[in-house]
Motif scaffolding. Sequence first.
Motif, short mmCIF file in Angstrom:
data_model
loop_
_atom_site.label_atom_id
_atom_site.label_comp_id
_atom_site.label_asym_id
_atom_site.label_seq_id
_atom_site.Cartn_x
_atom_site.Cartn_y
_atom_site.Cartn_z
N MET A 1 52.95 55.67 -20.15
CA MET A 1 52.25 54.55 -19.54
C MET A 1 50.81 54.56 -20.02
O MET A 1 50.21 55.61 -20.20
CB MET A 1 52.32 54.64 -18.02
N THR A 2 50.27 53.36 -20.17
CA THR A 2 48.93 53.20 -20.71
C THR A 2 48.07 52.40 -19.75
O THR A 2 48.48 51.33 -19.29
CB THR A 2 48.99 52.45 -22.06
N SER A 3 46.87 52.90 -19.45
CA SER A 3 45.93 52.15 -18.63
C SER A 3 45.40 50.95 -19.42
O SER A 3 45.25 51.03 -20.64
CB SER A 3 44.74 53.03 -18.23
N ILE A 4 45.14 49.87 -18.69
CA ILE A 4 44.56 48.69 -19.34
C ILE A 4 43.29 48.28 -18.57
O ILE A 4 43.14 48.59 -17.40
CB ILE A 4 45.55 47.50 -19.41
N SER A 5 42.44 47.57 -19.26
CA SER A 5 41.19 47.10 -18.67
C SER A 5 41.46 45.84 -17.83
O SER A 5 42.51 45.20 -17.94
CB SER A 5 40.19 46.77 -19.77
N ASP A 6 40.47 45.48 -17.02
CA ASP A 6 40.56 44.24 -16.25
C ASP A 6 40.69 43.04 -17.18
O ASP A 6 41.44 42.10 -16.88
CB ASP A 6 39.35 44.08 -15.34
N ASP A 7 39.96 43.06 -18.30
CA ASP A 7 40.05 41.94 -19.25
C ASP A 7 41.45 41.82 -19.84
O ASP A 7 41.98 40.72 -19.99
CB ASP A 7 39.01 42.09 -20.36
N GLU A 8 42.05 42.96 -20.18
CA GLU A 8 43.42 42.93 -20.72
C GLU A 8 44.40 42.41 -19.67
O GLU A 8 45.30 41.62 -19.98
CB GLU A 8 43.85 44.33 -21.17
N PHE A 9 44.20 42.83 -18.43
CA PHE A 9 45.06 42.36 -17.35
C PHE A 9 44.91 40.86 -17.15
O PHE A 9 45.91 40.14 -17.01
CB PHE A 9 44.74 43.13 -16.06
N ASP A 10 43.68 40.38 -17.14
CA ASP A 10 43.44 38.94 -17.00
C ASP A 10 44.13 38.15 -18.11
O ASP A 10 44.69 37.08 -17.87
CB ASP A 10 41.94 38.63 -17.00
N ARG A 11 44.12 38.70 -19.32
CA ARG A 11 44.80 38.04 -20.44
C ARG A 11 46.31 37.96 -20.17
O ARG A 11 46.94 36.92 -20.40
CB ARG A 11 44.53 38.77 -21.75
N LEU A 12 46.89 39.04 -19.65
CA LEU A 12 48.32 39.04 -19.35
C LEU A 12 48.68 37.99 -18.29
O LEU A 12 49.74 37.37 -18.36
CB LEU A 12 48.77 40.42 -18.87
N LEU A 13 47.80 37.79 -17.32
CA LEU A 13 48.05 36.81 -16.26
C LEU A 13 48.10 35.38 -16.81
O LEU A 13 48.69 34.50 -16.19
CB LEU A 13 46.98 36.89 -15.17
N SER A 14 47.47 35.18 -17.95
CA SER A 14 47.42 33.85 -18.55
C SER A 14 48.36 33.68 -19.73
O SER A 14 48.63 32.57 -20.14
CB SER A 14 45.99 33.55 -19.03
N ASP A 15 48.84 34.78 -20.28
CA ASP A 15 49.47 34.75 -21.59
C ASP A 15 50.90 35.32 -21.57
O ASP A 15 51.21 36.24 -22.30
CB ASP A 15 48.61 35.54 -22.57
N PHE A 16 51.76 34.75 -20.72
CA PHE A 16 53.17 35.14 -20.74
C PHE A 16 53.98 33.91 -21.12
O PHE A 16 53.48 32.79 -21.06
CB PHE A 16 53.62 35.76 -19.41
#
Length: 172
Positions: free
Chosen positions: A1-16
Amino acid sequence: MTSISDDEFDRLLSDFDRESLHLETRDAYGTAVELPHMAKWAEGEHDDLEWLQGWCSTLRNHVAAGRSVRRARIVSEPLSDYQRWSYGIAQPMVDAGEDIRWVPRRRVSSLAIPGNDFYLFDDRLVVFLHYAGNGLGSDKVTSTDPHDIRLCRTAFEAVWQLAIPHREYKPV
């Protein structure tokens, strides 16, 4: 498992591509964005919910593109102050296209549920949300392990079958 930043998480919320599933299992959270607004609510002050408009816009974009956003909240009853506040601000998100459902904790006693809240994106990526005891987020870790994806999909769908749509749920 890999930790992600808040920015990376925000991108995932918009980019599926198709679907975002979110399972919440805690009675209280302490996100930096939410805490000042919940404090206003606790003092009986009006909140115009302007701070939610960015997320609501993202939700409307998902719906327009044919993507699904579902959230299931497992809650203890009577609701905690956090969950009463959360219920009170959910309607704009529902109106924007997020299908939010509520599940009294007593209904899920026989279900196998992952130990942490999670997002599942397109049955390809899980983001487990880790919290400290005070409800503050402490980490976000990703997994593409097929076992984790199956576990989260199965748990979410089992909870979803027992869930009450936001418009029908009556807080206790």
